[in-house]
Write a protein that holds these residues in place. Sequence first.
Motif, PDB file in Angstrom:
ATOM      1  N   UNK A 102       0.714  -1.247   0.048  1.00 18.15           N
ATOM      2  CA  UNK A 102      -0.071   0.109   0.020  1.00 18.15           C
ATOM      3  C   UNK A 102       0.820   1.255   0.121  1.00 18.15           C
ATOM      4  N   UNK A 103       0.010   2.293  -0.167  1.00 17.47           N
ATOM      5  CA  UNK A 103       0.786   3.715  -0.242  1.00 17.47           C
ATOM      6  C   UNK A 103       1.208   3.938   1.232  1.00 17.47           C
ATOM      7  N   UNK A 104       0.475   3.841   2.187  1.00 21.25           N
ATOM      8  CA  UNK A 104       0.655   3.834   3.505  1.00 21.25           C
ATOM      9  C   UNK A 104       0.576   2.652   4.295  1.00 21.25           C
ATOM     10  N   UNK A 105       1.394   2.316   5.096  1.00 19.11           N
ATOM     11  CA  UNK A 105       1.736   0.820   5.731  1.00 19.11           C
ATOM     12  C   UNK A 105       1.864   1.294   7.389  1.00 19.11           C
ATOM     13  N   UNK A 106       0.655   1.159   7.945  1.00 16.67           N
ATOM     14  CA  UNK A 106       1.011   1.125   9.512  1.00 16.67           C
ATOM     15  C   UNK A 106       1.281  -0.210  10.171  1.00 16.67           C
TER      16      UNK A 106
END
Length: 226
Positions: A102-106
């Motif tokens: 993904x573009x943002x991975x938490x």
Amino acid sequence: MRFLNEMIQIPVCTFIFIWVYAVNVSAGEIKGVVLFSPQSVKTQARQTMPRYPHGKSRELPMHGIGNTTQAVVYITGKFPDSTFSTPDTQPIMDQRDEQFIPYILPVLAGTTVNFPNNDRVYHNIFSFSKAKTFDLGKYPTKTSKKVKFDQTGVVKVYCEIHAHMNAFILVLPNPYYSVVNQDGKFSIPDVPAGTYQLKIFTGRGTESEKKIIVNDNRTTLVEFSL
């Protein structure tokens, strides 16, 4: 008489044990929605991200389904138990069609992330972020490399070969976070009762935050407007 006293004490002790256990596991849930304004979506469509610490900032295109509204919601505060176990399954930041997914991975601090290359070309993933600096070197298709993220913070991820590739890994101190879905909705279950700051990250920093109160066996409803 001694026998009768023992018989009376057994149920009392059992009741106390069950009551204490119930208090420890009680929790609430946070649910909400993020309303993205047209201007917010337009701003997110192109990010200004310098690839090197002393390099010039420049606009890099974001492409891929869902990137323009992707966000992560998370909470900060004090918890009854501040020791959290990392997941058994290592999360993945894929490289496909010359973009990160993904573009943002938490992730929870201490988590190891896999970076598989599912493109037909070489990639060279790196970051100069304060929370984590690394350079994986060039590696071909159908291979993967790993990085462990121990320090909390925002890690900006790039590809040395493809300047248009960029993403974020958000390293968090607790597991109470949620990726906002395509409808702008999110849910964070099993949150211990307490008062927290609920924050949202979209790749431009923490745009908004709210003070919330989570009660046992209740759902806290929240709305963000960006």
